[in-house]
Design a protein around this motif. Structure first.
Motif, PDB file in Angstrom:
ATOM      1  N   ALA A 155      39.719  34.508 -38.569  1.00 60.02           N
ATOM      2  CA  ALA A 155      40.994  34.108 -39.169  1.00 60.02           C
ATOM      3  C   ALA A 155      41.496  32.797 -38.576  1.00 60.02           C
ATOM      4  CB  ALA A 155      42.027  35.217 -38.970  1.00 60.02           C
ATOM      5  N   LEU A 156      41.312  32.617 -37.272  1.00 64.67           N
ATOM      6  CA  LEU A 156      41.755  31.375 -36.625  1.00 64.67           C
ATOM      7  C   LEU A 156      41.051  30.159 -37.213  1.00 64.67           C
ATOM      8  CD1 LEU A 156      41.902  32.507 -32.892  1.00 64.67           C
ATOM      9  CD2 LEU A 156      43.851  31.881 -34.344  1.00 64.67           C
ATOM     10  N   LEU A 157      39.802  30.329 -37.604  1.00 66.87           N
ATOM     11  CA  LEU A 157      39.044  29.199 -38.143  1.00 66.87           C
ATOM     12  C   LEU A 157      39.542  28.791 -39.520  1.00 66.87           C
ATOM     13  CD1 LEU A 157      35.410  30.121 -37.046  1.00 66.87           C
ATOM     14  CD2 LEU A 157      37.194  28.901 -35.779  1.00 66.87           C
ATOM     15  N   SER A 158      40.302  29.680 -40.186  1.00 67.98           N
ATOM     16  CA  SER A 158      40.793  29.376 -41.530  1.00 67.98           C
ATOM     17  C   SER A 158      42.262  28.954 -41.549  1.00 67.98           C
ATOM     18  CB  SER A 158      40.602  30.601 -42.435  1.00 67.98           C
ATOM     19  OG  SER A 158      41.448  31.665 -42.014  1.00 67.98           O
ATOM     20  N   LEU A 159      42.854  28.710 -40.386  1.00 70.69           N
ATOM     21  CA  LEU A 159      44.262  28.301 -40.331  1.00 70.69           C
ATOM     22  C   LEU A 159      44.486  26.986 -41.074  1.00 70.69           C
ATOM     23  CD1 LEU A 159      45.214  28.996 -36.606  1.00 70.69           C
ATOM     24  CD2 LEU A 159      46.450  29.865 -38.602  1.00 70.69           C
ATOM     25  N   PRO A 160      45.583  26.864 -41.827  1.00 73.62           N
ATOM     26  CA  PRO A 160      45.922  25.565 -42.417  1.00 73.62           C
ATOM     27  C   PRO A 160      46.043  24.518 -41.307  1.00 73.62           C
ATOM     28  CG  PRO A 160      47.297  27.290 -43.335  1.00 73.62           C
ATOM     29  CD  PRO A 160      46.541  27.914 -42.186  1.00 73.62           C
ATOM     30  N   GLY A 161      45.392  23.400 -41.478  1.00 75.65           N
ATOM     31  CA  GLY A 161      45.404  22.377 -40.444  1.00 75.65           C
ATOM     32  C   GLY A 161      44.262  22.513 -39.459  1.00 75.65           C
ATOM     33  N   PRO A 164      42.832  26.336 -33.742  1.00 76.24           N
ATOM     34  CA  PRO A 164      43.544  25.862 -32.558  1.00 76.24           C
ATOM     35  C   PRO A 164      42.600  25.160 -31.589  1.00 76.24           C
ATOM     36  CG  PRO A 164      43.143  28.199 -32.373  1.00 76.24           C
ATOM     37  CD  PRO A 164      42.675  27.790 -33.739  1.00 76.24           C
ATOM     38  N   PHE A 165      43.166  24.529 -30.575  1.00 73.05           N
ATOM     39  CA  PHE A 165      42.385  23.863 -29.527  1.00 73.05           C
ATOM     40  C   PHE A 165      41.561  24.874 -28.739  1.00 73.05           C
ATOM     41  CE2 PHE A 165      42.143  22.489 -25.058  1.00 73.05           C
ATOM     42  CZ  PHE A 165      41.487  21.266 -25.198  1.00 73.05           C
ATOM     43  N   ARG A 184      32.700  38.617 -27.731  1.00 69.32           N
ATOM     44  CA  ARG A 184      32.521  38.816 -29.168  1.00 69.32           C
ATOM     45  C   ARG A 184      33.131  37.675 -29.984  1.00 69.32           C
ATOM     46  NH1 ARG A 184      34.530  44.884 -30.026  1.00 69.32           N
ATOM     47  NH2 ARG A 184      34.307  44.289 -32.223  1.00 69.32           N
ATOM     48  N   MET A 185      34.207  37.072 -29.475  1.00 72.41           N
ATOM     49  CA  MET A 185      34.849  35.956 -30.166  1.00 72.41           C
ATOM     50  C   MET A 185      34.108  34.637 -29.951  1.00 72.41           C
ATOM     51  SD  MET A 185      38.873  36.714 -29.279  1.00 72.41           S
ATOM     52  CE  MET A 185      39.621  35.663 -30.527  1.00 72.41           C
ATOM     53  N   ALA A 186      33.503  34.495 -28.783  1.00 81.34           N
ATOM     54  CA  ALA A 186      32.971  33.200 -28.347  1.00 81.34           C
ATOM     55  C   ALA A 186      31.989  32.546 -29.318  1.00 81.34           C
ATOM     56  CB  ALA A 186      32.351  33.335 -26.957  1.00 81.34           C
ATOM     57  N   PRO A 187      30.998  33.255 -29.869  1.00 79.52           N
ATOM     58  CA  PRO A 187      30.058  32.557 -30.759  1.00 79.52           C
ATOM     59  C   PRO A 187      30.746  31.893 -31.949  1.00 79.52           C
ATOM     60  CG  PRO A 187      29.170  34.697 -30.129  1.00 79.52           C
ATOM     61  CD  PRO A 187      30.600  34.658 -29.646  1.00 79.52           C
ATOM     62  N   LEU A 188      31.686  32.604 -32.584  1.00 80.69           N
ATOM     63  CA  LEU A 188      32.402  32.022 -33.718  1.00 80.69           C
ATOM     64  C   LEU A 188      33.248  30.830 -33.300  1.00 80.69           C
ATOM     65  CD1 LEU A 188      33.599  35.238 -35.589  1.00 80.69           C
ATOM     66  CD2 LEU A 188      32.230  33.410 -36.592  1.00 80.69           C
ATOM     67  N   LEU A 189      33.981  30.996 -32.186  1.00 81.36           N
ATOM     68  CA  LEU A 189      34.865  29.927 -31.728  1.00 81.36           C
ATOM     69  C   LEU A 189      34.076  28.699 -31.299  1.00 81.36           C
ATOM     70  CD1 LEU A 189      37.383  32.090 -29.661  1.00 81.36           C
ATOM     71  CD2 LEU A 189      37.753  31.113 -31.944  1.00 81.36           C
ATOM     72  N   GLY A 191      31.111  27.832 -32.062  1.00 82.94           N
ATOM     73  CA  GLY A 191      30.423  27.219 -33.200  1.00 82.94           C
ATOM     74  C   GLY A 191      31.319  26.286 -33.990  1.00 82.94           C
ATOM     75  N   ALA A 192      32.627  26.511 -33.900  1.00 84.42           N
ATOM     76  CA  ALA A 192      33.596  25.651 -34.603  1.00 84.42           C
ATOM     77  C   ALA A 192      34.241  24.620 -33.670  1.00 84.42           C
ATOM     78  CB  ALA A 192      34.677  26.518 -35.237  1.00 84.42           C
ATOM     79  N   GLY A 193      33.749  24.519 -32.426  1.00 78.99           N
ATOM     80  CA  GLY A 193      34.282  23.544 -31.481  1.00 78.99           C
ATOM     81  C   GLY A 193      35.589  23.952 -30.845  1.00 78.99           C
ATOM     82  N   VAL A 194      35.905  25.256 -30.867  1.00 73.09           N
ATOM     83  CA  VAL A 194      37.139  25.752 -30.267  1.00 73.09           C
ATOM     84  C   VAL A 194      36.845  26.196 -28.843  1.00 73.09           C
ATOM     85  CG1 VAL A 194      38.974  27.488 -30.417  1.00 73.09           C
ATOM     86  CG2 VAL A 194      38.000  26.507 -32.523  1.00 73.09           C
ATOM     87  N   HIS A 195      37.630  25.757 -27.880  1.00 70.55           N
ATOM     88  CA  HIS A 195      37.470  26.198 -26.490  1.00 70.55           C
ATOM     89  C   HIS A 195      37.804  27.671 -26.383  1.00 70.55           C
ATOM     90  CE1 HIS A 195      36.945  22.101 -24.983  1.00 70.55           C
ATOM     91  NE2 HIS A 195      37.870  21.764 -25.876  1.00 70.55           N
ATOM     92  N   VAL A 196      37.126  28.383 -25.490  1.00 69.56           N
ATOM     93  CA  VAL A 196      37.298  29.819 -25.340  1.00 69.56           C
ATOM     94  C   VAL A 196      38.142  30.080 -24.097  1.00 69.56           C
ATOM     95  CG1 VAL A 196      36.115  32.023 -25.026  1.00 69.56           C
ATOM     96  CG2 VAL A 196      35.107  30.243 -26.463  1.00 69.56           C
ATOM     97  N   LEU A 197      39.128  30.995 -24.206  1.00 68.78           N
ATOM     98  CA  LEU A 197      39.965  31.301 -23.058  1.00 68.78           C
ATOM     99  C   LEU A 197      40.023  32.794 -22.801  1.00 68.78           C
ATOM    100  CD1 LEU A 197      43.060  32.486 -23.863  1.00 68.78           C
ATOM    101  CD2 LEU A 197      43.231  30.203 -24.811  1.00 68.78           C
ATOM    102  N   ALA A 198      40.237  33.127 -21.552  1.00 69.85           N
ATOM    103  CA  ALA A 198      40.409  34.531 -21.142  1.00 69.85           C
ATOM    104  C   ALA A 198      41.476  34.575 -20.067  1.00 69.85           C
ATOM    105  CB  ALA A 198      39.100  35.102 -20.609  1.00 69.85           C
TER     106      ALA A 198
END
Length: 198
Positions: A155-161, A164-165, A184-189, A191-198
């Motif tokens: 869902a984050l990858l489909s946000l208007p604009g 997120p970073f 589980r989130m990391a591969p999708l994030l 792959g879209a150039g989104v930094h992963v946080l925990a």
């Protein structure tokens, strides 16, 4: 007290400081009789974090903390706030945080998609500063309103604009479920150039 805590985080190596505003929205502050003070409290919290950074004398990002509103945005299977009301509540918080001089925003401990979308829309209506988003997952691997890590990331990858970073997980039920959700989130994030946080 808050300024001293910011300084202690900086001294221990932190270079991201969150403002003390996790519940500083109208719906949350109304219970304390402080709903009229949303702008001022958010502005001051950002200024306190900036002052701590200035006193410390090294680079650090100040992130405006934005938490849940206390009720989800209305969904297919639950009642709640309408999206416009949620976005308006966040808009007031965003205005104060921007006036206080934040470098970005962290929309955190989220459990329903509508609230995330409203918070992101409120930020993006006013600024292009970086946005971090994190969800809280249970031991069963879902949020309170049924989002899986994969669904949240998608869902984050489909946000208007655009996405997120940075995004990931926080809070919830301890380090192992959190790690599982982030992995589980990391591969999708990523792959879209989104930094992963925990």
């Amino acid at each position: 007290l808050v300024e001293r805590l910011h300084l202690e985080y900086l001294a221990s190596g932190a270079r991201l400081l969150e403002t003390h505003t996790f519940q500083a929205t109208g719906p949350r502050l109304a219970a304390l009789g402080l709903a009229a003070n949303v702008y001022t409290l958010n502005r001051r919290a950002a200024q306190i974090a900036r002052h701590a950074r200035d006193m410390f004398g090294e680079e650090a990002w100040i992130l405006g903390s934005m938490g849940p509103l206390g009720h989800p945005v209305r969904g297919d299977n639950w009642d709640g706030l309408d999206a416009e009301t949620a976005q308006a509540a966040y808009a007031e918080q965003v205005a104060g945080l921007l006036a206080g001089g934040v470098d970005g925003f962290i929309i955190e401990t989220m459990s329903d998609w509508g609230t995330v979308a409203a918070a992101v829309a409120a930020v993006r209506a006013e600024t292009a500063l970086p946005i971090f988003v994190s969800f809280a997952f249970s031991v069963d691997g879902v949020t309170r309103y049924g989002l899986t890590p994969e669904a949240a990331a998608g869902a984050l990858l489909s946000l208007p604009g655009g996405p997120p970073f940075a995004a990931g997980a926080n809070c919830g039920t301890g380090p192992m479920p959190l790690l599982d959700a982030v992995l589980r989130m990391a591969p999708l994030l990523k792959g879209a150039g989104v930094h992963v946080l925990a």
